[in-house]
Design a protein around this motif. Sequence first.
Motif, mmCIF file in Angstrom:
data_model
loop_
_atom_site.group_PDB
_atom_site.id
_atom_site.type_symbol
_atom_site.label_atom_id
_atom_site.label_comp_id
_atom_site.label_asym_id
_atom_site.label_seq_id
_atom_site.Cartn_x
_atom_site.Cartn_y
_atom_site.Cartn_z
ATOM 1 N N GLY A 102 -1.562 -6.416 10.270
ATOM 2 C CA GLY A 102 -1.314 -8.378 10.229
ATOM 3 C C GLY A 102 -0.196 -9.027 10.069
ATOM 4 O O GLY A 102 0.193 -9.954 10.459
ATOM 5 N N THR A 103 0.633 -8.442 9.611
ATOM 6 C CA THR A 103 2.470 -8.979 9.264
ATOM 7 C C THR A 103 2.972 -8.298 10.315
ATOM 8 O O THR A 103 3.979 -8.929 10.348
ATOM 9 C CB THR A 103 2.323 -8.530 7.846
ATOM 10 O OG1 THR A 103 2.373 -8.744 6.707
ATOM 11 C CG2 THR A 103 4.020 -8.812 6.977
ATOM 12 N N ARG A 135 2.034 0.951 8.868
ATOM 13 C CA ARG A 135 0.645 1.786 8.328
ATOM 14 C C ARG A 135 -0.284 1.607 9.235
ATOM 15 O O ARG A 135 -1.411 0.526 9.095
ATOM 16 C CB ARG A 135 0.580 1.920 7.050
ATOM 17 C CG ARG A 135 0.228 4.187 6.481
ATOM 18 C CD ARG A 135 -1.465 4.267 6.170
ATOM 19 N NE ARG A 135 -2.037 3.588 6.516
ATOM 20 C CZ ARG A 135 -3.320 3.977 7.406
ATOM 21 N NH1 ARG A 135 -3.585 5.760 7.506
ATOM 22 N NH2 ARG A 135 -4.320 3.449 7.666
#
Length: 199
Positions: A102-103, A135
């Motif tokens: 998401g980031t 990750r």
Amino acid sequence: MPAQSNITLAVTGASGSIYAAEILRALAADTRVTKINFVASDNSLRVFAEELNLSGRNDLAEKLLGTPCPKLKTHAETDIGANIASGSYPTDAMIILPCSMGTLAAIANGLAANLIQRAADVCLKENRRLILCVRETPFSRIHLRNMQLASDAGATIFPVMPTLYNHPQTTEDMARQFVHRVLAHIGLPQPGAYQWQPD
Ligand SMILES: Cc1cc2nc3c(=O)[nH]c(=O)nc-3n(C[C@H](O)[C@H](O)[C@H](O)COP(=O)(O)O)c2cc1C
């Protein structure tokens, strides 16, 4: 890396809280690092609780370190007015470990919607080191495309992939060796880091 380094460390809600703990310890102990700006995303707190049984928001870094750290400043993810949100503030490098998909997506697309995303955006526009320790497994085509976008914009994609050829004995050992590689990459080689020495 300058003799005195100002490092931003962000942790997000991907698996790998132990890596965040190890890099924080290494940065805190490194006398070349004179300032650490630390930001944990709200979602990382859920993962810290799950993986390290740790709770807390404002004192998370101190809990990870087990001791106060005068050179460390914790910022709220929502504080878009923090020092690291401005290009005029002299950050030397920013590391996001672990970095969620998401980031990654937000950075790759320039959203700058919270302090982590904005500080990363600043690093890219100022041509400063930005290390994204992503990750996830497996990667979707969206993840792969976002990694390419971020890399093209100047970020280093440094996936959380521990090595086994150094024969780590514990998960901490494994995480520490990975952290050593990240820090060496930004010009902060660590004492005791494993070096491959073939016969
Ligand atoms: C225990 C746990 C493990 C997670 N592991 C990952 C992961 O490895 N990679 C990932 O991209 N998201 C992972 N997530 C999902 C993210 O936390 C979620 O997408 C979140 O919105 C990320 O927000 P942030 O980037 O603001 O921290 C995990 C969530 C939980 C609760």
